[in-house]
Scaffold this motif. Structure first.
Motif, PDB file in Angstrom:
ATOM      1  N   HIS A 139       0.838  -1.203   0.000  1.00 34.71           N
ATOM      2  CA  HIS A 139       0.000   0.000   0.000  1.00 34.71           C
ATOM      3  C   HIS A 139       0.873   1.253   0.000  1.00 34.71           C
ATOM      4  N   ARG A 140       1.949   1.247   0.760  1.00 31.51           N
ATOM      5  CA  ARG A 140       2.826   2.421   0.858  1.00 31.51           C
ATOM      6  C   ARG A 140       3.464   2.768  -0.479  1.00 31.51           C
ATOM      7  N   VAL A 141       3.924   1.753  -1.216  1.00 33.21           N
ATOM      8  CA  VAL A 141       4.673   2.045  -2.442  1.00 33.21           C
ATOM      9  C   VAL A 141       3.762   2.346  -3.627  1.00 33.21           C
ATOM     10  N   LEU A 142       2.506   1.917  -3.578  1.00 33.62           N
ATOM     11  CA  LEU A 142       1.588   2.174  -4.690  1.00 33.62           C
ATOM     12  C   LEU A 142       1.111   3.617  -4.688  1.00 33.62           C
ATOM     13  N   ALA A 143       1.040   4.192  -5.870  1.00 30.88           N
ATOM     14  CA  ALA A 143       0.430   5.506  -6.007  1.00 30.88           C
ATOM     15  C   ALA A 143      -1.083   5.377  -5.849  1.00 30.88           C
ATOM     16  N   PRO A 144      -1.756   6.427  -5.391  1.00 32.30           N
ATOM     17  CA  PRO A 144      -3.224   6.382  -5.351  1.00 32.30           C
ATOM     18  C   PRO A 144      -3.788   6.009  -6.725  1.00 32.30           C
ATOM     19  N   LEU A 197     -11.512 -17.819  -7.693  1.00 24.14           N
ATOM     20  CA  LEU A 197     -11.035 -19.090  -7.154  1.00 24.14           C
ATOM     21  C   LEU A 197     -11.025 -20.102  -8.282  1.00 24.14           C
ATOM     22  N   ARG A 198      -9.862 -20.679  -8.531  1.00 24.76           N
ATOM     23  CA  ARG A 198      -9.722 -21.670  -9.590  1.00 24.76           C
ATOM     24  C   ARG A 198      -9.688 -23.060  -8.980  1.00 24.76           C
ATOM     25  N   GLU A 199     -10.437 -23.962  -9.577  1.00 27.44           N
ATOM     26  CA  GLU A 199     -10.468 -25.346  -9.119  1.00 27.44           C
ATOM     27  C   GLU A 199      -9.161 -26.063  -9.493  1.00 27.44           C
ATOM     28  N   PRO A 200      -8.773 -27.085  -8.759  1.00 25.69           N
ATOM     29  CA  PRO A 200      -7.582 -27.861  -9.140  1.00 25.69           C
ATOM     30  C   PRO A 200      -7.744 -28.472 -10.529  1.00 25.69           C
ATOM     31  N   GLY A 201      -6.621 -28.664 -11.202  1.00 26.44           N
ATOM     32  CA  GLY A 201      -6.651 -29.244 -12.541  1.00 26.44           C
ATOM     33  C   GLY A 201      -5.375 -29.983 -12.830  1.00 26.44           C
ATOM     34  N   PRO A 202      -5.122 -30.298 -14.100  1.00 22.00           N
ATOM     35  CA  PRO A 202      -3.938 -31.082 -14.461  1.00 22.00           C
ATOM     36  C   PRO A 202      -2.627 -30.441 -14.019  1.00 22.00           C
ATOM     37  N   ASP A 203      -2.548 -29.099 -14.076  1.00 20.00           N
ATOM     38  CA  ASP A 203      -1.311 -28.411 -13.718  1.00 20.00           C
ATOM     39  C   ASP A 203      -1.305 -27.904 -12.285  1.00 20.00           C
ATOM     40  N   TYR A 204      -2.446 -27.997 -11.604  1.00 14.17           N
ATOM     41  CA  TYR A 204      -2.557 -27.490 -10.242  1.00 14.17           C
ATOM     42  C   TYR A 204      -3.276 -28.521  -9.389  1.00 14.17           C
ATOM     43  N   ARG A 205      -2.605 -29.009  -8.372  1.00  8.42           N
ATOM     44  CA  ARG A 205      -3.285 -29.977  -7.517  1.00  8.42           C
ATOM     45  C   ARG A 205      -4.006 -29.318  -6.357  1.00  8.42           C
ATOM     46  N   ARG A 206      -3.863 -27.989  -6.236  1.00 10.11           N
ATOM     47  CA  ARG A 206      -4.568 -27.245  -5.205  1.00 10.11           C
ATOM     48  C   ARG A 206      -5.409 -26.154  -5.840  1.00 10.11           C
ATOM     49  N   HIS A 207      -6.357 -25.632  -5.069  1.00  9.20           N
ATOM     50  CA  HIS A 207      -7.092 -24.465  -5.516  1.00  9.20           C
ATOM     51  C   HIS A 207      -6.138 -23.280  -5.631  1.00  9.20           C
ATOM     52  N   GLN A 208      -6.462 -22.375  -6.554  1.00 10.22           N
ATOM     53  CA  GLN A 208      -5.664 -21.167  -6.755  1.00 10.22           C
ATOM     54  C   GLN A 208      -6.564 -19.964  -6.548  1.00 10.22           C
ATOM     55  N   GLY A 209      -6.067 -19.001  -5.759  1.00 15.57           N
ATOM     56  CA  GLY A 209      -6.824 -17.782  -5.522  1.00 15.57           C
ATOM     57  C   GLY A 209      -6.178 -16.588  -6.205  1.00 15.57           C
ATOM     58  N   TYR A 210      -6.999 -15.642  -6.626  1.00 19.02           N
ATOM     59  CA  TYR A 210      -6.513 -14.432  -7.289  1.00 19.02           C
ATOM     60  C   TYR A 210      -7.298 -13.242  -6.771  1.00 19.02           C
ATOM     61  N   LEU A 211      -6.595 -12.164  -6.494  1.00 19.19           N
ATOM     62  CA  LEU A 211      -7.227 -10.929  -6.039  1.00 19.19           C
ATOM     63  C   LEU A 211      -6.608  -9.753  -6.766  1.00 19.19           C
ATOM     64  N   LEU A 212      -7.464  -8.908  -7.296  1.00 17.12           N
ATOM     65  CA  LEU A 212      -7.036  -7.646  -7.905  1.00 17.12           C
ATOM     66  C   LEU A 212      -7.645  -6.531  -7.062  1.00 17.12           C
ATOM     67  N   ALA A 213      -6.813  -5.580  -6.680  1.00 12.45           N
ATOM     68  CA  ALA A 213      -7.275  -4.524  -5.770  1.00 12.45           C
ATOM     69  C   ALA A 213      -6.670  -3.190  -6.196  1.00 12.45           C
ATOM     70  N   VAL A 214      -7.278  -2.132  -5.698  1.00  9.01           N
ATOM     71  CA  VAL A 214      -6.856  -0.762  -6.018  1.00  9.01           C
ATOM     72  C   VAL A 214      -6.526  -0.025  -4.734  1.00  9.01           C
ATOM     73  N   ARG A 215      -5.431   0.688  -4.735  1.00 10.45           N
ATOM     74  CA  ARG A 215      -5.155   1.590  -3.620  1.00 10.45           C
ATOM     75  C   ARG A 215      -5.899   2.891  -3.877  1.00 10.45           C
ATOM     76  N   GLU A 216      -6.872   3.169  -3.055  1.00 11.28           N
ATOM     77  CA  GLU A 216      -7.645   4.402  -3.225  1.00 11.28           C
ATOM     78  C   GLU A 216      -6.803   5.609  -2.802  1.00 11.28           C
ATOM     79  N   GLY A 217      -7.234   6.801  -3.245  1.00  7.25           N
ATOM     80  CA  GLY A 217      -6.510   8.013  -2.894  1.00  7.25           C
ATOM     81  C   GLY A 217      -6.692   8.363  -1.430  1.00  7.25           C
TER      82      GLY A 217
END
Length: 217
Positions: A139-144, A197-217
């Protein structure tokens, strides 16, 4: 006596340093086949392109940093493991790579100076109590208005509400429920724009999580 943060960093650094060459071979074999990950990285690149520089925090051998650069996003990498930084500099001499810790990025990144930050499977080895310290640094290094993209091993929907330890092939890690990690980002001052949330598959034996977020001003 070393602090808990220093002890954790030393364990991660030593574990990855000992097998950095083998890890690089694995990454080179797998990365081009990770279609879902590549798509999300492309979305991230589209959001930040033309707005400034991206910090790839926990960059490993630099493959994702270089991928972002090929997508037209100026990027540099920081990693705890000197062996990874050596490999990254050798493979991508035109890009900047520095040895450092995500718990204190001040030697390398000034406040509000980057348009994007990437934590691509790089927070999973931190004990949960240390993750807020890393998110505060992001959060500190990201610009608003700057964007943060996280990728991490996760748990099945509804399976857990707290991080769960797991036996990672290199060094112990933590599975983060997507909503729990999203709550940690919100507490750090981010606004969530995507959770997946991605389900496990041939290349992933575990669930995979993804988050995209914004640093507000």
């Amino acid at each position: 006596m070393a602090t808990s943060e220093e002890a954790t960093a030393a364990a991660i650094r030593d574990a990855y340093g000992a097998m950095s060459g083998m890890y690089l071979e694995h990454i080179e074999e797998q990365f081009s086949r990770q279609t879902y990950d590549l798509a999300l990285l492309s979305v991230f690149a589209d959001l930040v392109r033309g707005t400034g520089t991206v910090a790839d925090i926990g960059c490993g051998p630099g493959h994702v940093t270089a991928h972002l650069d090929r997508l037209g996003v100026p990027a540099f990498g920081i990693d705890l493991t000197p062996e990874f930084i050596g490999l990254a500099r050798a493979a991508y001499p035109e890009l900047r790579f520095e040895t450092g810790t995500m718990l204190d990025l001040r030697p390398h990144i000034s406040e509000s100076s980057v348009a994007g930050a990437l934590g691509w499977y790089s927070l999973i080895h931190l004990p949960p109590a240390q993750v807020p310290l890393a998110l505060a640094e992001f959060h500190r290094v990201l610009a608003p208005g700057g964007h943060l993209l996280l990728g991490f091993q996760s748990t099945a929907a509804g399976a857990a509400s707290e991080p769960v330890p797991f036996d990672h092939k290199v060094t112990p890690g933590w599975l983060w429920p997507v909503d729990t990690f999203a709550d940690a980002l919100t507490a750090a001052g981010f606004t969530i724009s995507l959770r997946s949330l991605r389900e496990p598959g041939p290349d992933y034996r575990r669930h995979q999580g993804y988050l995209l977020a914004v640093r507000e001003g």
